[in-house]
Each structure stands twice: as C-alpha cells, then as structure tokens.
Write an enzyme that holds these catalytic residues in place. Sequence first.
Site, PDB file in Angstrom:
ATOM      1  N   LYS A 187       1.375   6.724   2.610  1.00 22.68           N
ATOM      2  CA  LYS A 187       0.568   5.747   1.864  1.00 22.68           C
ATOM      3  C   LYS A 187      -0.194   4.829   2.815  1.00 22.68           C
ATOM      4  O   LYS A 187      -1.259   4.313   2.481  1.00 22.68           O
ATOM      5  CB  LYS A 187       1.440   4.963   0.877  1.00 22.68           C
ATOM      6  CG  LYS A 187       2.517   4.088   1.498  1.00 22.68           C
ATOM      7  CD  LYS A 187       2.074   2.660   1.678  1.00 22.68           C
ATOM      8  CE  LYS A 187       3.090   1.847   2.443  1.00 22.68           C
ATOM      9  NZ  LYS A 187       2.673   0.445   2.627  1.00 22.68           N
ATOM     10  N   ASP A 239       3.234   2.515  -4.413  1.00 24.99           N
ATOM     11  CA  ASP A 239       2.930   1.533  -3.370  1.00 24.99           C
ATOM     12  C   ASP A 239       1.428   1.407  -3.129  1.00 24.99           C
ATOM     13  O   ASP A 239       0.999   0.698  -2.229  1.00 24.99           O
ATOM     14  CB  ASP A 239       3.628   1.961  -2.068  1.00 24.99           C
ATOM     15  CG  ASP A 239       3.955   0.784  -1.149  1.00 24.99           C
ATOM     16  OD1 ASP A 239       3.508  -0.337  -1.453  1.00 24.99           O
ATOM     17  OD2 ASP A 239       4.643   0.991  -0.149  1.00 24.99           O
ATOM     18  N   ASN A 251      -3.016  -2.038   6.703  1.00 24.71           N
ATOM     19  CA  ASN A 251      -3.674  -0.745   6.851  1.00 24.71           C
ATOM     20  C   ASN A 251      -5.044  -0.731   6.173  1.00 24.71           C
ATOM     21  O   ASN A 251      -6.028  -0.251   6.741  1.00 24.71           O
ATOM     22  CB  ASN A 251      -2.770   0.361   6.300  1.00 24.71           C
ATOM     23  CG  ASN A 251      -1.546   0.560   7.163  1.00 24.71           C
ATOM     24  OD1 ASN A 251      -1.594   1.157   8.223  1.00 24.71           O
ATOM     25  ND2 ASN A 251      -0.415   0.026   6.707  1.00 24.71           N
TER      26      ASN A 251
END
Length: 320
Positions: A187, A239, A251
């Site tokens: 993710k 998530d 990120n």
Amino acid sequence: MKISVLGTGRWGSCIAWYLDKIGNEVVSRGIETAPDFLSLYYKHKNDYLTFPESIEVTSDLEYAVNRAEVIVISISSQHLRSYMKEISEFDLDGKIIVLCMKGVEADTGKRLSEVVGEFVDESKTPIAVWVGPGHPQDYVKGIPNCMVIDSKNEEVKKKLVAQFSSDLIRFYIGTDLIGSEIGAAAKNVVGIAAGFLDGLHMTSLKGALMSRGTREIGRLIKACGGNEISAYGLCHLGDYEATLFSPWSHNRRYGEDLAKGVKFDKLAEGVMTSKALKKLADDHGVEVPIVTGVYNVLFNGKEIQDELSKLFMRDVKTEF
C-alpha cells in the site's frame, strides 16, 4: 503486560502511547543520538503527542528487551536485519515479537517476519505483525480505527488481539500472514503512485489506481502463497484512505513532491518497497504494472508522465 516498544519515530511513539493508554507497563526505547528519541527523553513529547509519566523512555536496548513480555518493533523496515543482529544477542525465549512496520526487505524480497525468523526459534519466540490504517494525529484526538494482528501462531494472535483491543482500535484476527505482510507493504508503493497523480493534478485517477492496484497486489499475494482476498482487507485496501488521500501520508507526499520537483526529507517506506516488490514479482512471474511504473521512476530514472502513459497504452483486456 510488560511491553517494550523499540523505535521512537512517529508510529513507534504512537504505539507506546496507545499501549500505555490501555493499561500496559510500557518502555519506549530509542537510539540516544536520534532527534525523535531526544525529544521524548527530555520533553516527553514530540510533534504528534505527549507521553504520560507512566511511559519510561530509555536508550538501553538490553534493559528494554530483558524486561519485556512483548517486544514491539517499529523502525525502518530496511534496518530490521541489522537491528535483529543486536536484539538476538539477548535471551528472547518466552517473549513475543510484534512487528509494527510495513515493508519487504529490498535485497532479498523477504517478508519482515521471515527476516526475524532467521534470528529466533519461533516455537520459543513467536512472531506477529500489526498492520492496518491509522495516523497518530487522529488517534491522539480519539478518532478510532480498525487494524489487524496476524501470526503463524493462532494462540499468540488471539492473545494479542484480546490484550490490545479497545474502543480506540478495533483489532481483527488475521488469517493470512503472507497476504497481511505483502498487502501492508504494497500500500505504501500505491501511495507513492497516488502522490504522483496529486502532483500532476490528476487526483481523479485515484479511484482507478485503487481498483487496479488492489487487483495486481492480490495477484502477487496469491503467487507468493497467500490468499489474494487479503488485498481487499484492512492490511491493504483498508489502508488506502490513510495512504492515498491523507495529507499526513509520507508516501503520498513523497510522490507528490517528486512530481513537483520538490525535495521530501522524511522516510517513505514505499521507495525501497517498490524495489522489493519488483523482485518478488519477477521471481514469481507476476505482472505488476503500477509497482513497475513506480520502480522505474525511482530507480531507472524514468519520467512519471511516461510511466503513466504506459499504463494507458497497455493491451485491452477484461476487468476481471
């Protein structure tokens, strides 16, 4: 329960704060020269939260390990192997190691529980992972979320879920350690791709990114021996809100800043994870176009717009 949290970064400090809040005896251990540790040691607070006096802050690794029934590790995933070399010098028998970190070892393609498994006898020192969505900025405000604890040891994961659950975090018992780890790591890579879209003012493409990203990670999980449906659970798709959309996601912000030509100086785990997942996909013969696109930008010097165009130029196929 006596718990030592090893790692005093954003997530490590939040875990220590949470585990103390629900009634455990918590020690927070960090590296004595690190700014995040020094802030907690001298001020008992950082940019995200304030520790109560009941949390002991120390740089003494031997003390933190020896006094613990449960050792929670929350550090950069690429440093786990070297960290375990230090920790394994102490007696770990009878303790539980819980990994609260999301990544895959870049050089080997190994899941983090596999890395720890090289240093301990799992019949004596069980390993669990704690994954799923959430940000310290929300938890300290009392905003609840759901997370997953997974392990090869059924008794251990049920014990941890019972011990760690509260009205702030609803824990689920994981049923697929491979999928939980790969999904949680992946993710972050999809989060970087989401940041690319934000930086290029193509945010409306995030819906497609979520759908197709989950599909390709599901294929990878299955090829690695896990259950592809795990990609649709809390470890990965669950998530996405915290990773693809949140202003606090490192990120996503890394990807956005890169697209804008701005330097981002905080840890973005998805960078090295893209390299690790590319290796896993190549080893298992799995097509992962989104992961490959992110990898090409980060490690092969490709342009973001060119990699995005490649995704749209792929052969026509059915959705499922």
